[in-house]
Design an enzyme around this catalytic site. Structure first.
Site, PDB file in Angstrom:
ATOM      1  N   LYS A   1      33.473  93.653  41.536  1.00  9.07           N
ATOM      2  CA  LYS A   1      32.946  93.967  40.291  1.00  9.07           C
ATOM      3  C   LYS A   1      31.766  95.094  39.999  1.00  9.07           C
ATOM      4  O   LYS A   1      31.509  96.115  39.065  1.00  9.07           O
ATOM      5  CB  LYS A   1      32.711  92.729  39.311  1.00  9.07           C
ATOM      6  CG  LYS A   1      33.733  92.141  39.665  1.00  9.07           C
ATOM      7  CD  LYS A   1      34.182  90.738  38.355  1.00  9.07           C
ATOM      8  CE  LYS A   1      32.948  90.137  39.554  1.00  9.07           C
ATOM      9  NZ  LYS A   1      32.712  89.027  40.437  1.00  9.07           N
TER      10      LYS A   1
ATOM     11  N   ARG B   1      34.670  84.464  32.132  1.00  5.80           N
ATOM     12  CA  ARG B   1      34.573  83.631  33.136  1.00  5.80           C
ATOM     13  C   ARG B   1      35.391  81.824  32.938  1.00  5.80           C
ATOM     14  O   ARG B   1      35.418  81.257  33.822  1.00  5.80           O
ATOM     15  CB  ARG B   1      33.751  83.454  33.404  1.00  5.80           C
ATOM     16  CG  ARG B   1      33.167  83.951  35.300  1.00  5.80           C
ATOM     17  CD  ARG B   1      31.891  83.878  35.842  1.00  5.80           C
ATOM     18  NE  ARG B   1      31.937  84.238  37.262  1.00  5.80           N
ATOM     19  CZ  ARG B   1      30.981  84.328  37.782  1.00  5.80           C
ATOM     20  NH1 ARG B   1      30.836  85.954  37.090  1.00  5.80           N
ATOM     21  NH2 ARG B   1      31.071  84.721  38.701  1.00  5.80           N
TER      22      ARG B   1
ATOM     23  N   ARG C   1      31.609  78.811  45.612  1.00  6.52           N
ATOM     24  CA  ARG C   1      32.225  79.698  45.094  1.00  6.52           C
ATOM     25  C   ARG C   1      33.349  79.503  44.589  1.00  6.52           C
ATOM     26  O   ARG C   1      33.921  79.605  43.429  1.00  6.52           O
ATOM     27  CB  ARG C   1      31.114  80.565  45.154  1.00  6.52           C
ATOM     28  CG  ARG C   1      29.417  80.898  44.724  1.00  6.52           C
ATOM     29  CD  ARG C   1      28.480  81.655  45.165  1.00  6.52           C
ATOM     30  NE  ARG C   1      28.997  83.273  44.625  1.00  6.52           N
ATOM     31  CZ  ARG C   1      28.758  84.230  45.137  1.00  6.52           C
ATOM     32  NH1 ARG C   1      28.628  84.401  47.139  1.00  6.52           N
ATOM     33  NH2 ARG C   1      29.091  85.563  44.952  1.00  6.52           N
TER      34      ARG C   1
ATOM     35  N   ARG D   1      26.269  91.685  52.498  1.00  3.87           N
ATOM     36  CA  ARG D   1      25.664  92.105  51.265  1.00  3.87           C
ATOM     37  C   ARG D   1      24.235  92.365  51.347  1.00  3.87           C
ATOM     38  O   ARG D   1      23.534  91.138  51.312  1.00  3.87           O
ATOM     39  CB  ARG D   1      26.425  91.427  49.736  1.00  3.87           C
ATOM     40  CG  ARG D   1      25.770  92.152  48.554  1.00  3.87           C
ATOM     41  CD  ARG D   1      26.320  91.610  47.190  1.00  3.87           C
ATOM     42  NE  ARG D   1      26.783  90.269  47.358  1.00  3.87           N
ATOM     43  CZ  ARG D   1      27.729  89.789  46.639  1.00  3.87           C
ATOM     44  NH1 ARG D   1      27.810  90.543  45.567  1.00  3.87           N
ATOM     45  NH2 ARG D   1      27.745  88.338  46.170  1.00  3.87           N
TER      46      ARG D   1
ATOM     47  N   ARG E   1      21.305  87.598  48.905  1.00  6.32           N
ATOM     48  CA  ARG E   1      21.305  86.345  47.277  1.00  6.32           C
ATOM     49  C   ARG E   1      21.142  85.251  47.370  1.00  6.32           C
ATOM     50  O   ARG E   1      21.690  84.738  48.853  1.00  6.32           O
ATOM     51  CB  ARG E   1      22.273  86.854  46.851  1.00  6.32           C
ATOM     52  CG  ARG E   1      22.149  87.592  45.566  1.00  6.32           C
ATOM     53  CD  ARG E   1      23.521  88.257  44.436  1.00  6.32           C
ATOM     54  NE  ARG E   1      24.560  86.904  44.136  1.00  6.32           N
ATOM     55  CZ  ARG E   1      25.601  87.770  43.759  1.00  6.32           C
ATOM     56  NH1 ARG E   1      25.978  88.915  43.561  1.00  6.32           N
ATOM     57  NH2 ARG E   1      26.615  86.398  43.930  1.00  6.32           N
TER      58      ARG E   1
HETATM   59  P1  AP5 Z   1      29.887  93.380  44.799  1.00  4.86           P
HETATM   60  O1  AP5 Z   1      29.894  94.422  43.925  1.00  4.86           O
HETATM   61  O2  AP5 Z   1      28.141  92.566  44.716  1.00  4.86           O
HETATM   62  O3  AP5 Z   1      30.746  92.276  44.559  1.00  4.86           O
HETATM   63  P2  AP5 Z   1      30.943  91.438  42.510  1.00  4.86           P
HETATM   64  O4  AP5 Z   1      32.451  91.225  42.288  1.00  4.86           O
HETATM   65  O5  AP5 Z   1      30.141  92.080  41.899  1.00  4.86           O
HETATM   66  O6  AP5 Z   1      30.743  90.107  43.407  1.00  4.86           O
HETATM   67  P3  AP5 Z   1      29.525  88.656  43.044  1.00  4.86           P
HETATM   68  O7  AP5 Z   1      28.925  87.483  44.252  1.00  4.86           O
HETATM   69  O8  AP5 Z   1      27.997  89.418  42.704  1.00  4.86           O
HETATM   70  O9  AP5 Z   1      30.493  87.833  42.009  1.00  4.86           O
HETATM   71  P4  AP5 Z   1      30.060  86.922  41.728  1.00  4.86           P
HETATM   72  O10 AP5 Z   1      30.979  86.716  40.321  1.00  4.86           O
HETATM   73  O11 AP5 Z   1      30.276  85.566  42.122  1.00  4.86           O
HETATM   74  O12 AP5 Z   1      28.598  86.927  41.398  1.00  4.86           O
HETATM   75  P5  AP5 Z   1      27.626  87.182  39.621  1.00  4.86           P
HETATM   76  O13 AP5 Z   1      26.106  87.272  40.337  1.00  4.86           O
HETATM   77  O14 AP5 Z   1      28.575  87.603  39.333  1.00  4.86           O
HETATM   78  O15 AP5 Z   1      30.734  93.815  45.990  1.00  4.86           O
HETATM   79  C1  AP5 Z   1      30.382  92.661  46.848  1.00  4.86           C
HETATM   80  C2  AP5 Z   1      30.099  93.568  48.799  1.00  4.86           C
HETATM   81  O16 AP5 Z   1      31.122  93.688  49.146  1.00  4.86           O
HETATM   82  C3  AP5 Z   1      28.786  94.667  48.007  1.00  4.86           C
HETATM   83  O17 AP5 Z   1      28.555  94.059  49.796  1.00  4.86           O
HETATM   84  C4  AP5 Z   1      30.022  95.419  48.442  1.00  4.86           C
HETATM   85  O18 AP5 Z   1      28.632  96.633  49.372  1.00  4.86           O
HETATM   86  C5  AP5 Z   1      31.305  95.586  49.380  1.00  4.86           C
HETATM   87  N1  AP5 Z   1      31.977  95.507  48.642  1.00  4.86           N
HETATM   88  C6  AP5 Z   1      33.015  96.355  46.992  1.00  4.86           C
HETATM   89  N2  AP5 Z   1      33.175  97.042  47.435  1.00  4.86           N
HETATM   90  C7  AP5 Z   1      34.290  97.567  48.446  1.00  4.86           C
HETATM   91  C8  AP5 Z   1      35.334  97.635  48.838  1.00  4.86           C
HETATM   92  N3  AP5 Z   1      35.962  98.276  48.056  1.00  4.86           N
HETATM   93  N4  AP5 Z   1      35.638  97.824  51.029  1.00  4.86           N
HETATM   94  C9  AP5 Z   1      34.582  96.964  51.057  1.00  4.86           C
HETATM   95  N5  AP5 Z   1      33.520  96.543  50.703  1.00  4.86           N
HETATM   96  C10 AP5 Z   1      33.446  96.432  48.998  1.00  4.86           C
HETATM   97  O19 AP5 Z   1      27.408  85.525  39.738  1.00  4.86           O
HETATM   98  C11 AP5 Z   1      26.870  84.597  40.134  1.00  4.86           C
HETATM   99  C12 AP5 Z   1      26.337  83.261  39.700  1.00  4.86           C
HETATM  100  O20 AP5 Z   1      25.890  83.363  38.552  1.00  4.86           O
HETATM  101  C13 AP5 Z   1      27.947  82.827  39.781  1.00  4.86           C
HETATM  102  O21 AP5 Z   1      28.676  81.995  41.106  1.00  4.86           O
HETATM  103  C14 AP5 Z   1      27.446  81.310  38.010  1.00  4.86           C
HETATM  104  O22 AP5 Z   1      26.505  80.694  38.949  1.00  4.86           O
HETATM  105  C15 AP5 Z   1      27.056  82.600  37.714  1.00  4.86           C
HETATM  106  N6  AP5 Z   1      27.553  82.845  37.209  1.00  4.86           N
HETATM  107  C16 AP5 Z   1      27.720  84.483  36.418  1.00  4.86           C
HETATM  108  N7  AP5 Z   1      28.047  84.765  35.217  1.00  4.86           N
HETATM  109  C17 AP5 Z   1      28.265  83.421  34.740  1.00  4.86           C
HETATM  110  C18 AP5 Z   1      29.444  83.299  33.674  1.00  4.86           C
HETATM  111  N8  AP5 Z   1      30.097  84.171  32.485  1.00  4.86           N
HETATM  112  N9  AP5 Z   1      29.626  81.956  33.446  1.00  4.86           N
HETATM  113  C19 AP5 Z   1      29.162  80.768  34.092  1.00  4.86           C
HETATM  114  N10 AP5 Z   1      28.759  81.009  34.627  1.00  4.86           N
HETATM  115  C20 AP5 Z   1      27.724  83.177  35.242  1.00  4.86           C
HETATM  116 MG    MG Z   2      28.682  90.903  40.974  1.00  9.84          MG
END
Ligand code: AP5
Ligand code: MG
Length: 219
Positions: A14, A89, A172, A128, A161
């Site tokens: 994402k 979410r 997660r 990552r 991270r």
């Molecule tokens: P990346 O682009 O970083 O993936 P992502 O989907 O953004 O993954 P996240 O881990 O950030 O998602 P998340 O939803 O768990 O975390 P968030 O920060 O939102 O890509 C991942 C890796 O793959 C990278 O190394 C990239 O280079 C690689 N990659 C990308 N595309 C690729 C491809 N096509 N091929 C190969 N490699 C590829 O949330 C963190 C925490 O915050 C949550 O766990 C929760 O506790 C809290 N939180 C956040 N939002 C909310 C909400 N709305 N409600 C409640 N809690 C929340």
């Molecule tokens: Mg992310």
């Protein structure tokens, strides 16, 4: 106003895709995870509260998350819309977003699901690295920076991270995929859901996501 919601499991890409869409659509990329990490770095009480949940792989409570996101949507740079990454979410967050957009006379234009099988997600998160300054995303093998350890975009240091430790990654995935399915259903019912194959290389995923946007959204 253009509001795009990016949906996908943890590690599905994402953040990577939101950066590319932001350049193309000229509306800001807003990620609740990035907002929580910034709040924690700034030492705020919301940041500390969020961190307790993030470290356990759990979702942060809806009230805190919704308030923070709606405040961010009120900033001037989001007047023309936003690419939302990691929000909504839960069904309650989706309903709060619908209500807030309705008040502004608008709605979610597209919800784009980046579909990646669970076995690939662990590898992606474990490799990552993100930049300290703005959270720009890299991967050791799939998307390395030009200079090791340094962000291509803003020159800041790359770090891992705290929630990308193996046991937190597992937590997660087990705790968050049920809520994702409910949010996907919400947008399927609204008729705005599109699904893209996220196993492809990064540029192919970006091409498919852009192809799913309405012509009036693509500038
Ligand atoms: P990346 O682009 O970083 O993936 P992502 O989907 O953004 O993954 P996240 O881990 O950030 O998602 P998340 O939803 O768990 O975390 P968030 O920060 O939102 O890509 C991942 C890796 O793959 C990278 O190394 C990239 O280079 C690689 N990659 C990308 N595309 C690729 C491809 N096509 N091929 C190969 N490699 C590829 O949330 C963190 C925490 O915050 C949550 O766990 C929760 O506790 C809290 N939180 C956040 N939002 C909310 C909400 N709305 N409600 C409640 N809690 C929340
Ligand atoms: Mg992310």
């Amino acid at each position: 106003m253009t509001t795009i919601v990016l949906l996908g499991a943890p590690g599905s890409g994402k953040g990577t895709q939101a950066e590319l869409l932001e350049e193309r659509l000229k509306v800001p990329h807003i990620a609740t995870g990035d907002l929580f990490r910034a709040a924690y770095r700034q030492g705020t009480s919301i940041g500390r509260e969020a961190r307790r949940h993030m470290d356990r792989g759990q979702l942060v409570p809806d009230d805190i998350t919704i308030r923070m996101l709606l405040d961010r949507l009120d900033q001037p740079d989001a007047k023309r819309g936003a690419i939302l990454d990691g929000f909504p979410r839960t069904p309650a967050q989706a309903a709060a977003l619908d209500a807030a957009l309705k008040e502004r006379g608008t709605q979610v234009d597209r919800a784009l699901l980046i579909d990646v099988p669970a076995e690939d997600l662990v590898r992606r998160m474990a490799g990552r690295w993100i930049c300290e300054k703005a959270g720009h995303v890299y991967h050791e093998t799939a998307n390395p920076p030009k200079v090791p350890g340094i962000c291509d975009i803003d020159g800041s240091r790359l770090v891992q991270r705290a929630d990308d430790q193996a046991d937190t990654i597992r937590a997660r995935l087990t705790q968050q995929l049920g809520a994702l399915a409910e949010v996907v259903d919400h947008y399927r019912r609204a008729g705005v859901l599109r699904v893209v194959d996220g196993r492809q290389p990064i540029d192919a995923v970006a091409r498919d996501l852009l192809a799913e946007l309405d012509p009036q959204v693509k500038v």
